[in-house]
Design an enzyme around this catalytic site. Structure first.
Site, PDB file in Angstrom:
ATOM      1  N   LYS A  72       0.839  -1.250   0.009  1.00 24.68           N
ATOM      2  CA  LYS A  72      -0.042   0.036   0.075  1.00 24.68           C
ATOM      3  C   LYS A  72       0.900   1.347   0.034  1.00 24.68           C
ATOM      4  O   LYS A  72       0.788   2.145  -0.705  1.00 24.68           O
ATOM      5  CB  LYS A  72      -0.904  -0.124   1.084  1.00 24.68           C
TER       6      LYS A  72
ATOM      7  N   VAL B 141      -1.232  -9.289   5.987  1.00 25.30           N
ATOM      8  CA  VAL B 141      -1.904 -10.326   6.520  1.00 25.30           C
ATOM      9  C   VAL B 141      -1.372 -11.653   6.355  1.00 25.30           C
ATOM     10  O   VAL B 141      -1.711 -12.663   6.797  1.00 25.30           O
ATOM     11  CB  VAL B 141      -3.411 -10.495   6.392  1.00 25.30           C
TER      12      VAL B 141
HETATM   13  N1  GLU Z   1      -5.650  -8.241   0.055  1.00 28.75           N
HETATM   14  C1  GLU Z   1      -5.942  -7.993   1.542  1.00 28.75           C
HETATM   15  C2  GLU Z   1      -7.325  -7.585   1.612  1.00 28.75           C
HETATM   16  O1  GLU Z   1      -7.729  -6.644   0.932  1.00 28.75           O
HETATM   17  C3  GLU Z   1      -4.828  -7.059   2.290  1.00 28.75           C
HETATM   18  C4  GLU Z   1      -5.073  -7.177   3.486  1.00 28.75           C
HETATM   19  C5  GLU Z   1      -3.887  -6.806   4.215  1.00 28.75           C
HETATM   20  O2  GLU Z   1      -2.724  -7.430   4.122  1.00 28.75           O
HETATM   21  O3  GLU Z   1      -4.016  -5.879   5.015  1.00 28.75           O
HETATM   22  O4  GLU Z   1      -8.133  -8.109   2.419  1.00 28.75           O
END
Ligand code: GLU
Length: 320
Positions: A69, A261
């Site tokens: 992100k 996550v």
């Molecule tokens: N791809 C995951 C989601 O959108 C990312 C979650 C994360 O690592 O916070 O749920």
């Protein structure tokens, strides 16, 4: 230039100290993530003058998830500049869950680029002319940051896409409020793909060191991210990078960081060091249990906290 041997000793000790910690659970809300080996554990560090050290399962690949992100935010800033980017996403901590289906009621924008709503807005800004082009452009940046080609784990991406109703709901909410355009599937393809980039802990520490080195890969000297915006990403990580633990992390560890996550954490010691920990067992806030423990101890031992005032360890690093 400083001797990395102190750091090596400490990383080795922390690996031994925390390897027996079996607290937490592997994320399973994306079914493919539930298949991770919960015992995997790795710690890596890379300094801005190009020294590196890893311990544990540092070659094991896992998906980057939310750690993408701040990097996607950097790319959006480079393409569109601050004014336009910040007309799609704010920089305010939300105090709510990372996957909340919500906008900031005051601005009608996502709170920040570290929650899913903000990251999906950012994905829309960098999605490129075709679904392949946007993902390829991001992978190219990452290749400069880590010094090797990275690829997408398509099984994780498809698994997330098939079970991603919440993220779809967020995307439709964003479209409804004119935060993203009508190319919702294209945007979600970008978002799911970028979460599914495969990295190992050494790659993550190299990315963190590239950010710490103001956007230049410390090994190759090549620019992965534009210097002008590196501070934007660091600020967003510092205030919002660790889910609902961000305030406590800033208080206890005190460095910009982002976790995902799949169990990765990357921490940036500005102009000095990149750190990563990989261990897939997560606490109730979604952060790697061993990752938090290792970073907390490491920051304490070396005085890494941004507002540290007198720890001999901080001199050791700052003399670098
Ligand atoms: N791809 C995951 C989601 O959108 C990312 C979650 C994360 O690592 O916070 O749920």
């Amino acid at each position: 230039m400083y001797d990395i041997s102190e750091l090596k000793r400490c990383i080795g000790d922390l690996y031994e100290k925390h390897r027996g910690n079996n607290g937490g659970n592997v994320a399973s809300y994306i079914p493919e993530l539930g298949k991770a080996n919960p015992d995997h554990f790795a710690i890596s560090v890379v300094t801005v003058d190009g020294q590196e050290f890893s311990v544990g399962d540092s070659q094991h690949e896992f998906t980057i998830q939310s750690i993408i992100k701040p990097l996607a935010f950097l790319v959006a800033l480079e393409i569109h500049g601050r004014e336009k980017t910040l007309s799609h996403v704010g920089v305010e901590p939300s105090g709510d869950a990372f996957n909340s289906v919500e906008l900031n009621p005051r601005t009608r924008l996502p709170y920040n680029p570290m929650v899913n709503a903000g990251a999906i807005a950012v994905a829309s800004l960098i999605k490129g002319a075709s679904p392949e082009a946007g993902v390829a452009a991001l992978l190219q940046r990452l290749a400069i940051a880590v010094g090797r080609e990275l690829r997408i784990d398509e099984r994780v991406r498809d698994s997330e896409s098939m079970t991603g109703s919440r993220n779809r709901a967020i995307a439709y909410l964003l479209h409804n409020f004119d935060v993203i355009d009508e190319q919702i599937d294209h945007t979600l393809h970008q978002y799911f793909s970028q979460c599914s980039v495969l990295v190992n802990s050494r790659d993550l520490a190299m990315i963190a060191a590239t950010v710490a080195n103001l956007g230049e890969n410390p090994m190759s000297g090549k620019e992965a991210f534009a210097l002008t915006y590196v501070r934007d990403a660091m600020a967003a990580m510092f205030t919002c990078g660790m889910y609902d633990y961000s305030g406590e992390w800033a208080y206890r560890v005190g460095v910009p960081a982002k976790s995902g996550v799949a169990g990765g954490i990357m921490a940036v010691i500005n102009r000095q060091l990149g750190i990563s920990v990989y261990s897939p067992r997560l606490d109730e806030r979604g952060n790697s249990v061993r990752g938090i423990a290792v970073c907390t101890d490491l920051a304490e031992e070396f005085g890494l906290h941004a507002f540290e005032f007198m720890n001999p360890g901080s001199n050791f690093l700052r003399d670098a």
